[in-house]
Design a protein around this motif. Structure first.
Motif, PDB file in Angstrom:
ATOM      1  N   CYS A  45       0.856  -1.185   0.000  1.00  7.06           N
ATOM      2  CA  CYS A  45       0.000   0.000   0.000  1.00  7.06           C
ATOM      3  C   CYS A  45       0.889   1.230   0.000  1.00  7.06           C
ATOM      4  CB  CYS A  45      -0.905  -0.002   1.231  1.00  7.06           C
ATOM      5  SG  CYS A  45      -1.841   1.543   1.370  1.00  7.06           S
ATOM      6  N   THR A  81      -6.510  -1.432   5.427  1.00 11.71           N
ATOM      7  CA  THR A  81      -6.137  -0.581   6.551  1.00 11.71           C
ATOM      8  C   THR A  81      -6.573   0.861   6.340  1.00 11.71           C
ATOM      9  OG1 THR A  81      -4.251  -2.011   6.983  1.00 11.71           O
ATOM     10  CG2 THR A  81      -4.195   0.179   7.971  1.00 11.71           C
ATOM     11  N   CYS A  82      -6.273   1.407   5.144  1.00  9.01           N
ATOM     12  CA  CYS A  82      -6.573   2.825   4.929  1.00  9.01           C
ATOM     13  C   CYS A  82      -7.610   3.024   3.820  1.00  9.01           C
ATOM     14  CB  CYS A  82      -5.292   3.591   4.576  1.00  9.01           C
ATOM     15  SG  CYS A  82      -4.632   3.156   2.960  1.00  9.01           S
ATOM     16  N   CYS A 136      -6.823  -1.178  -0.013  1.00  9.95           N
ATOM     17  CA  CYS A 136      -6.158  -1.475   1.249  1.00  9.95           C
ATOM     18  C   CYS A 136      -7.195  -1.653   2.343  1.00  9.95           C
ATOM     19  CB  CYS A 136      -5.199  -0.338   1.595  1.00  9.95           C
ATOM     20  SG  CYS A 136      -4.394  -0.543   3.185  1.00  9.95           S
ATOM     21  N   LYS A 182      -0.009   4.190   0.612  1.00  5.42           N
ATOM     22  CA  LYS A 182      -0.356   5.100   1.714  1.00  5.42           C
ATOM     23  C   LYS A 182       0.235   4.584   3.018  1.00  5.42           C
ATOM     24  CE  LYS A 182      -3.065   8.322  -0.123  1.00  5.42           C
ATOM     25  NZ  LYS A 182      -4.504   8.466  -0.063  1.00  5.42           N
ATOM     26  N   CYS A 183       0.046   3.290   3.262  1.00  2.65           N
ATOM     27  CA  CYS A 183       0.578   2.704   4.492  1.00  2.65           C
ATOM     28  C   CYS A 183       2.086   2.474   4.382  1.00  2.65           C
ATOM     29  CB  CYS A 183      -0.099   1.369   4.784  1.00  2.65           C
ATOM     30  SG  CYS A 183      -1.876   1.481   4.999  1.00  2.65           S
ATOM     31  N   THR A 188       0.079  -4.744   3.188  1.00  2.00           N
ATOM     32  CA  THR A 188      -1.120  -4.845   3.998  1.00  2.00           C
ATOM     33  C   THR A 188      -2.114  -5.774   3.302  1.00  2.00           C
ATOM     34  OG1 THR A 188      -2.104  -2.945   2.893  1.00  2.00           O
ATOM     35  CG2 THR A 188      -0.890  -2.494   4.917  1.00  2.00           C
TER      36      THR A 188
END
Ligand code: ZN
Length: 94
Positions: A14, A40-41, A38, A16-17, A21
């Motif tokens: 990811c 997560t985000c 993702c 962003k992360c 992920t």
């Protein structure tokens, strides 16, 4: 190999992360994940097969590396066309 289906979880990088992920498969093209989100985000993006995209720092390094490569003269002589013997005869008119 297990058949991938929409909504399946898959590991991917990811942006962003900035790490691997869990992702949800949003689109499948030719039995390969094409788009993932993702878990997560919730950032959506193309499936990267877990490949980490090069950072700007790495891109700059690559640019420098290529610049150095281009500055090195080729070991073999440049592939120039062989001089045409006829071109040496100048000023001769028929
Ligand atoms: Zn993320």
């Amino acid at each position: 190999m297990a058949v991938l289906r929409l909504g399946d979880d898959i590991d991917d990088y990811c942006i962003k992360c900035k790490r691997l992920t869990n992702h949800v498969i949003l689109a499948i093209v030719q039995d390969q994940p094409a788009k993932v989100r993702c878990r997560t985000c919730y950032n959506e993006g193309p499936f990267r097969r877990g490949d980490i995209p090069p950072s700007k720092k790495d891109l700059r390094k690559a640019a420098l590396f290529n610049a150095v490569l281009e500055s090195i003269p080729a070991a073999a002589p440049a592939p120039e066309p062989a001089p045409d013997p006829a071109s040496k005869v100048k000023g001769r008119k028929k």
